[in-house]
Design a protein around this motif. Structure first.
Motif, mmCIF file in Angstrom:
data_model
loop_
_atom_site.group_PDB
_atom_site.id
_atom_site.type_symbol
_atom_site.label_atom_id
_atom_site.label_comp_id
_atom_site.label_asym_id
_atom_site.label_seq_id
_atom_site.Cartn_x
_atom_site.Cartn_y
_atom_site.Cartn_z
ATOM 1 N N LEU A 135 0.840 -1.199 0.000
ATOM 2 C CA LEU A 135 0.000 0.000 0.000
ATOM 3 C C LEU A 135 0.878 1.254 0.000
ATOM 4 C CD1 LEU A 135 -2.884 -0.865 2.507
ATOM 5 C CD2 LEU A 135 -3.013 -0.698 0.017
ATOM 6 N N GLY A 136 1.993 1.197 0.715
ATOM 7 C CA GLY A 136 2.919 2.319 0.741
ATOM 8 C C GLY A 136 3.568 2.567 -0.609
ATOM 9 N N LEU A 137 3.976 1.499 -1.269
ATOM 10 C CA LEU A 137 4.582 1.642 -2.598
ATOM 11 C C LEU A 137 3.573 2.165 -3.615
ATOM 12 C CD1 LEU A 137 6.739 -1.617 -2.792
ATOM 13 C CD2 LEU A 137 7.560 0.727 -2.442
ATOM 14 N N ALA A 138 2.322 1.701 -3.496
ATOM 15 C CA ALA A 138 1.299 2.087 -4.473
ATOM 16 C C ALA A 138 0.870 3.544 -4.316
ATOM 17 C CB ALA A 138 0.082 1.166 -4.336
ATOM 18 N N SER A 139 0.838 4.040 -3.086
ATOM 19 C CA SER A 139 0.305 5.387 -2.848
ATOM 20 C C SER A 139 1.372 6.391 -2.434
ATOM 21 C CB SER A 139 -0.762 5.325 -1.747
ATOM 22 O OG SER A 139 -0.195 4.873 -0.520
ATOM 23 N N GLY A 140 2.637 5.986 -2.407
ATOM 24 C CA GLY A 140 3.691 6.809 -1.843
ATOM 25 C C GLY A 140 3.815 8.198 -2.443
ATOM 26 N N ILE A 141 3.820 8.301 -3.762
ATOM 27 C CA ILE A 141 4.000 9.610 -4.406
ATOM 28 C C ILE A 141 2.843 10.537 -4.053
ATOM 29 C CG2 ILE A 141 4.085 10.789 -6.630
ATOM 30 C CD1 ILE A 141 5.616 8.427 -7.749
ATOM 31 N N VAL A 142 1.627 10.003 -4.082
ATOM 32 C CA VAL A 142 0.459 10.818 -3.756
ATOM 33 C C VAL A 142 0.529 11.272 -2.294
ATOM 34 C CG1 VAL A 142 -2.062 10.869 -3.621
ATOM 35 C CG2 VAL A 142 -0.943 9.625 -5.470
ATOM 36 N N ILE A 143 0.934 10.382 -1.395
ATOM 37 C CA ILE A 143 1.020 10.730 0.025
ATOM 38 C C ILE A 143 2.063 11.820 0.263
ATOM 39 C CG2 ILE A 143 1.535 9.853 2.330
ATOM 40 C CD1 ILE A 143 -1.139 8.952 1.074
ATOM 41 N N ILE A 144 3.178 11.767 -0.462
ATOM 42 C CA ILE A 144 4.191 12.824 -0.352
ATOM 43 C C ILE A 144 3.590 14.176 -0.731
ATOM 44 C CG2 ILE A 144 6.342 13.718 -1.325
ATOM 45 C CD1 ILE A 144 7.256 10.797 -1.645
ATOM 46 N N VAL A 145 2.883 14.210 -1.852
ATOM 47 C CA VAL A 145 2.263 15.456 -2.320
ATOM 48 C C VAL A 145 1.210 15.944 -1.331
ATOM 49 C CG1 VAL A 145 0.850 16.490 -4.138
ATOM 50 C CG2 VAL A 145 2.725 14.950 -4.746
ATOM 51 N N LEU A 146 0.383 15.030 -0.837
ATOM 52 C CA LEU A 146 -0.660 15.417 0.110
ATOM 53 C C LEU A 146 -0.052 15.963 1.406
ATOM 54 C CD1 LEU A 146 -3.304 12.539 -0.217
ATOM 55 C CD2 LEU A 146 -3.253 14.759 -1.345
ATOM 56 N N GLY A 147 1.032 15.353 1.866
ATOM 57 C CA GLY A 147 1.677 15.832 3.086
ATOM 58 C C GLY A 147 2.244 17.234 2.934
ATOM 59 N N LEU A 148 2.953 17.472 1.841
ATOM 60 C CA LEU A 148 3.574 18.780 1.621
ATOM 61 C C LEU A 148 2.534 19.866 1.372
ATOM 62 C CD1 LEU A 148 6.607 17.778 -0.636
ATOM 63 C CD2 LEU A 148 6.657 18.433 1.773
ATOM 64 N N THR A 149 1.570 19.593 0.499
ATOM 65 C CA THR A 149 0.540 20.596 0.204
ATOM 66 C C THR A 149 -0.358 20.833 1.416
ATOM 67 O OG1 THR A 149 -0.849 18.857 -0.776
ATOM 68 C CG2 THR A 149 0.531 20.155 -2.268
ATOM 69 N N GLY A 150 -0.625 19.763 2.169
ATOM 70 C CA GLY A 150 -1.426 19.926 3.378
ATOM 71 C C GLY A 150 -0.724 20.788 4.405
ATOM 72 N N ALA A 151 0.591 20.610 4.556
ATOM 73 C CA ALA A 151 1.362 21.424 5.505
ATOM 74 C C ALA A 151 1.307 22.903 5.119
ATOM 75 C CB ALA A 151 2.808 20.932 5.548
ATOM 76 N N ILE A 152 1.378 23.180 3.824
ATOM 77 C CA ILE A 152 1.298 24.573 3.363
ATOM 78 C C ILE A 152 -0.103 25.129 3.592
ATOM 79 C CG2 ILE A 152 1.409 26.081 1.330
ATOM 80 C CD1 ILE A 152 3.533 24.175 0.198
ATOM 81 N N TYR A 153 -1.112 24.331 3.254
ATOM 82 C CA TYR A 153 -2.491 24.833 3.301
ATOM 83 C C TYR A 153 -2.972 25.086 4.727
ATOM 84 C CZ TYR A 153 -6.963 25.830 1.152
ATOM 85 O OH TYR A 153 -8.081 26.489 0.708
ATOM 86 N N VAL A 154 -2.352 24.441 5.700
ATOM 87 C CA VAL A 154 -2.711 24.673 7.105
ATOM 88 C C VAL A 154 -2.652 26.163 7.442
ATOM 89 C CG1 VAL A 154 -1.824 24.401 9.458
ATOM 90 C CG2 VAL A 154 -2.144 22.395 8.024
ATOM 91 N N PHE A 155 -1.652 26.864 6.895
ATOM 92 C CA PHE A 155 -1.443 28.271 7.239
ATOM 93 C C PHE A 155 -1.855 29.213 6.106
ATOM 94 C CE2 PHE A 155 1.584 26.276 10.233
ATOM 95 C CZ PHE A 155 1.072 26.825 11.412
#
Length: 423
Positions: A19-39
């Motif tokens: 599951l990590g290999l299949a979704s890894g790239i998307v999770i990276i993007v979601l983590g970074l964009t989510g961190a920015i969007y928080v503020f």
């Protein structure tokens, strides 16, 4: 019993890995964009001072209908303005939005047929800035976060199922993290990063330990993301909150027998200000046509979105049809109203936002550190000896030196065990 535990551990390890290999790239993007969007609310006033702020004047602001006409002229008559954001602060512009999407569009730019914001000075009606919002930085960040810059059909599905996979990754990761022994040695490996160890051990700790500390916040963000991702999940959350039976709230409609009156929105805004004169701000959505009402939200504080009064008003006359505070909502409606604040970490003010920001960065790091763990052990196992199955590109299960048994296959590399080299 031990064999069952081993089989269960292998199953969890396999699930976590693939599951990590299949979704890894998307999770990276979601983590970074989510961190920015928080503020986002904190960053916009810093980077967009030219369009958000004006010099307050010692005179009354113009009627909302007049400001709407100015904004409509700026964006063009073929692009109807659909909503306005109004701040109670005297030095802020009114933000009018004209938006139309094409859910069949392939990319982010096909998804938006048009998206404009007109920033209007409420004292003189001048348009301070006309913004093509589909190319605006925070809109692009949100497009990445919600659709990976694809259209609705492809992007929404990719993100939705990646978030669903991430929930399972978090659960399986917690199982793998769980210390086999709750003594000092066992808990140190699970709760502390050994910074003076070799880089493989440090990388492992970054994945294992930071993943644990961020687990609760990431689980909260992921589950609230599923509320928007799947209709069945949203309905399920509301039904559970309502005690097992979804509470239905009857709709209200405008009186279409009345003539259209552009000044109706002035009466709506006057009612909002009279009812809550100390409100932080207002959001008014204009219906395109038909009998739908004007939907208006009065935000009582700037620290969250859920603490607001939601009202519906007749689009022809401006008469109040219904108005309810957060306390007057059904439990299902309350759960949905709080979803945004839980998702972005605004539920406890700045403190929870900061924690959610760092959780987003950790989220983006987990697929990277996890891949490094898997790839390093995979290379070691492939290099370490002859496998059961040889051949180029084949799955190799190496034989341990000095033993006659076949070693564990590569998928157990995501388990909580450390090799001697990594300790």
């Amino acid at each position: 019993m031990s064999q069952k535990k081993t089989a269960f551990g292998k199953l969890i390890g396999t699930l976590h890995l693939w599951l990590g290999l299949a979704s890894g790239i998307v999770i990276i993007v979601l983590g970074l964009t989510g961190a920015i969007y928080v503020f986002t609310d904190e960053l916009k006033p810093l980077v967009y001072q030219d369009r958000l702020f004006i010099q307050p004047e010692n005179k009354p602001k113009l009627p909302l209908s007049q400001l709407l006409a100015a904004a409509q002229k700026a964006v063009g008559e073929k692009r109807p303005v659909t909503r306005v954001e109004i701040s109670s602060q005297p030095d802020r512009t009114y933000i009018f939005r004209a938006l139309k999407v094409d859910k069949d569009g392939f990319s982010h730019w096909d998804y938006y047929k048009y998206y404009f914001r007109a920033y209007v000075n409420p004292y003189n009606g001048k348009v301070v800035k006309l913004e093509n919002s589909e190319n605006e930085f925070f809109t692009v960040i949100l497009g990445l976060h919600m659709r990976m810059l694809f259209g609705e059909k492809i992007g929404h599905a990719v993100v939705s199922y990646s978030v669903l996979a991430f929930v399972l990754i978090l659960i399986s990761g917690l199982v793998l993290w769980w210390p086999s022994k709750w003594n000092k040695s066992g808990t140190d490996k699970s709760f502390k990063i050994k910074w003076n160890a070799k880089w493989k051990r440090v990388n492992y700790d970054l994945h294992n330990v930071l993943g644990f500390y961020a687990c609760v916040l990431l689980f909260m963000s992921a589950v609230t993301g599923l509320v928007w991702a799947f209709d069945w999940f949203e309905k399920g959350v509301k039904t559970i909150a309502d005690g097992g039976k979804l509470a239905e709230v009857p709709a209200v409609f405008s009186d279409s027998t009345q003539n259209k009156d552009i000044t109706a929105i002035d009466r709506v805004f006057a009612t909002l200000q009279t009812d809550q004169p100390t409100a932080y701000g207002y959001l008014i959505n204009f219906p395109a046509a038909g009998k739908l009402p004007i939907n208006a939200s009065t935000y009582l504080t700037g620290s969250n979105r859920y603490d607001r009064i939601q009202g519906q008003y007749d689009q022809f006359t401006g008469a109040k049809l219904r108005s309810r505070s957060f306390d007057e909502l059904t439990n299902g409606e309350k759960a949905y109203a709080m979803n945004f604040d839980l998702h972005v970490g605004a539920w406890a003010g700045l403190t929870s936002k900061i924690l959610t920001f760092f959780a987003g960065l950790i989220c983006a790091s987990l697929p990277v550190t996890g891949f490094v763990i898997w790839w390093g052990r995979r290379k070691k196992e492939v290099k370490g000896g002859k496998g059961v199955r040889g051949g180029k590109g084949g799955m190799v299960a190496p034989v341990r030196a000095g033993a006659g048994k076949v070693g564990r296959p590569a998928f157990v590399s995501m388990s909580s065990r450390l090799s001697e080299e990594e300790k």
